[in-house]
Design an enzyme around this catalytic site. Structure first.
Site, short mmCIF file in Angstrom:
data_model
loop_
_atom_site.label_atom_id
_atom_site.label_comp_id
_atom_site.label_asym_id
_atom_site.label_seq_id
_atom_site.Cartn_x
_atom_site.Cartn_y
_atom_site.Cartn_z
N LYS A 106 -0.71 -2.56 2.65
CA LYS A 106 -1.50 -1.84 3.14
C LYS A 106 -3.11 -2.73 3.58
O LYS A 106 -3.59 -2.53 4.71
CB LYS A 106 -2.13 -0.86 2.26
CG LYS A 106 -0.90 0.28 1.83
CD LYS A 106 -1.45 1.13 0.90
CE LYS A 106 -1.62 0.65 -0.36
NZ LYS A 106 -0.65 0.49 -1.24
N THR A 107 -3.39 -3.68 2.50
CA THR A 107 -4.63 -4.35 2.81
C THR A 107 -4.35 -5.30 3.99
O THR A 107 -5.28 -5.12 4.76
CB THR A 107 -4.72 -5.18 1.31
OG1 THR A 107 -5.08 -4.23 0.44
CG2 THR A 107 -6.06 -6.10 1.64
N GLU A 134 -7.88 1.76 4.09
CA GLU A 134 -6.66 1.82 3.37
C GLU A 134 -6.23 3.19 2.52
O GLU A 134 -7.27 3.41 1.53
CB GLU A 134 -6.73 0.50 2.47
CG GLU A 134 -5.55 0.27 1.61
CD GLU A 134 -5.83 -1.00 0.63
OE1 GLU A 134 -5.19 -1.29 -0.28
OE2 GLU A 134 -6.30 -2.08 1.30
#
Length: 478
Positions: free
Chosen positions: A124-125, A168
């Site tokens: 995600k990051t 995110e």
């Protein structure tokens, strides 16, 4: 600064953040400060992030004390990690102040924008960062909130005036159910966060609910390759008004990866999109990062960015702190830091490091004689170690030698019988050279003594193992 764009949400004009230095909390605090809110908060220790917030005008207290809560505070913002007995939270409830979960605060900030929410068990990051950087390179000035710093303290978030908000979306505590994105990204679906999910079926149900929040006419960008994502796709196909765009190497993917060509610490990626071939550079090594970049590409296109320009702009992404971040080199030994803490992430980062640097084992294989990969691994959470410790040990078998530290507890209390020895035993059973080390200083001395010119040391884990990189470099230099 003179704030522009959406106004500060009600109750958040004078917010107090408990744990303001955390990756998620600090990003929201930064955006509010940039929009003109009078931000305050506290954290357990001082940090570069706290200093960056002070530079924006925020008041940051060190330590937790009811006296830190200002008399005119409009609300208290908390994360799921804040315990009920925190003195500032107790004081807020006694005063009848609104207590706002950080995900609700983020959802409020996204109102009035084109929201893009990036979800998945891992990646995600990186994907959020890639998209934010690429959109910014195109001059679209997005707002973004990321669970890690791009290249400087405080760069995990930004208030932009361009009307797009990239965030995110965290599944760990189901807080991603609070968002209503125009574009949702699901990179993968795996069982993790065992304190909150009892089974993979619960994880699927949670991601189904997240996808169900996509605005009518919105888009889901989802992997065509990862088995959990494929299963989720089959479960959400009948959601009315949802456009699904699959990305990956599978033959039928809507955005199909046709080639990933490693080039040292970068990769050249080719994708087939609407009958056109696009080739661009990803400035971090590893197949998983190439897949992240293609997901970011598809999400940006769904939000209205031009495909070819966006593909070129993705090359401007240079990485996120703790995602295979080079910390330095001393005595001919490179030290790299990895946030990987789930077995899939661990295996992917180890594979990427071997491929990018040519480091390898001494077993006579194709990389033999070209240096070794030495890992200092810190398990994260007792619950994760209980459920995935065997798989973590198996992943460490890809290293030439590993040191395993004690479990980093974060928000959890110890579980009877669950220690890092579970991982050590599994790693040895998989044929790994692994040693349990219970003292951090001893780990620094031991790995520095093991390392020889041409080797690579990888500090790995989601806890404070990252602090060991500079210490290892200093010891190597000595």
């Amino acid at each position: 600064m003179s704030p522009s764009g959406p106004p500060v949400p009600p109750d958040l004009d004078r917010p107090h953040f408990i744990g303001i230095g955390g990756a998620g909390m600090s990003g929201i605090a930064k955006i509010l400060a940039q929009r003109g809110a009078r931000v305050a908060g506290s954290d357990a220790k001082d940090s570069e992030t706290a200093q960056a917030l002070r530079a924006l005008g925020a008041t940051v207290h060190i330590g937790h004390d009811a006296a830190h809560l200002a008399p005119d505070a409009s609300a208290v913002v908390v994360s799921s990690a804040i315990r009920a007995q925190n003195p500032e939270l107790v004081a807020a409830r006694e005063r009848g102040l609104p207590v706002v979960h950080r995900s609700d605060a983020l959802a409020a900030l996204m109102e009035g924008t084109v929201p893009i929410a990036v979800a998945g068990t891992h990646g995600k990051t990186t994907t959020t960062s890639m998209l934010a950087v690429a959109l910014g390179t195109l001059g679209l000035d997005p707002s973004y909130a990321i669970g890690g710093d791009l290249d400087a303290p405080g760069s995990n978030a930004q208030h932009g005036g361009g009307g797009i908000f990239v965030a995110e979306a965290d599944e760990s505590d189901r807080s991603f159910h609070r968002y209503a994105p125009q574009v949702a990204v699901v990179l993968n679906v795996e069982l993790d966060h065992h304190a909150n999910y009892a089974s993979l079926e619960e994880v699927y149900a949670s991601f189904e609910e997240f996808v169900g929040k996509v605005l009518p006419g919105g888009t889901l960008v989802i992997s065509s390759d990862q088995s959990g994502a494929v299963e989720l796709t089959s479960r959400v196909r009948d959601i009315g008004g949802l456009r699904i765009v699959t990305v990956g190497e599978a033959e039928g993917a809507d955005v199909r990866i046709t080639r990933i060509n490693p080039r040292g610490l970068t990769s050249e990626v080719s994708v087939l999109l609407d009958g056109r071939m696009l080739t661009f550079t990803v400035s971090v090594p590893g197949r998983h990062y190439a897949h992240n970049a293609v997901a970011a590409l598809a999400a940006g296109i769904a939000a209205g960015a031009p495909a070819r320009n966006l593909a070129s702009a993705l090359a401007k992404y240079t990485g996120v702190r703790r995602r295979l971040q080079l910390k330095g080199e001393a005595a001919g030994v490179q030290v790299i830091d990895s946030y990987a803490h789930h077995p899939t992430e661990m295996a992917a980062d180890l594979a990427a490091i071997r491929q990018a640097t040519g480091t390898g084992g001494t077993d006579g294989g194709p990389q033999a004689g070209r240096g070794r990969v030495l890992v200092v691994f810190q398990p994260h959470l007792f619950s994760r170690t209980k459920e995935l410790g065997t798989e973590m040990g198996g992943a460490l078998a890809a290293a030439d030698a590993s040191l395993v530290l004690d479990i980093y507890p974060a928000r959890e209390d110890p579980l009877p019988g669950i220690t890092s020895e579970l991982i050590v035993d599994a790693a040895r059973a998989a044929g790994a050279d692994v040693t349990a080390v219970h003292d951090r200083d001893a780990a620094v001395d031991l790995v520095a003594g093991m390392a020889k010119p041409g080797d690579l040391v990888l500090t790995m884990g989601a806890g404070d193992v990252t602090d060991l990189g500079p210490l290892i470099l200093a010891r190597l230099a000595d």
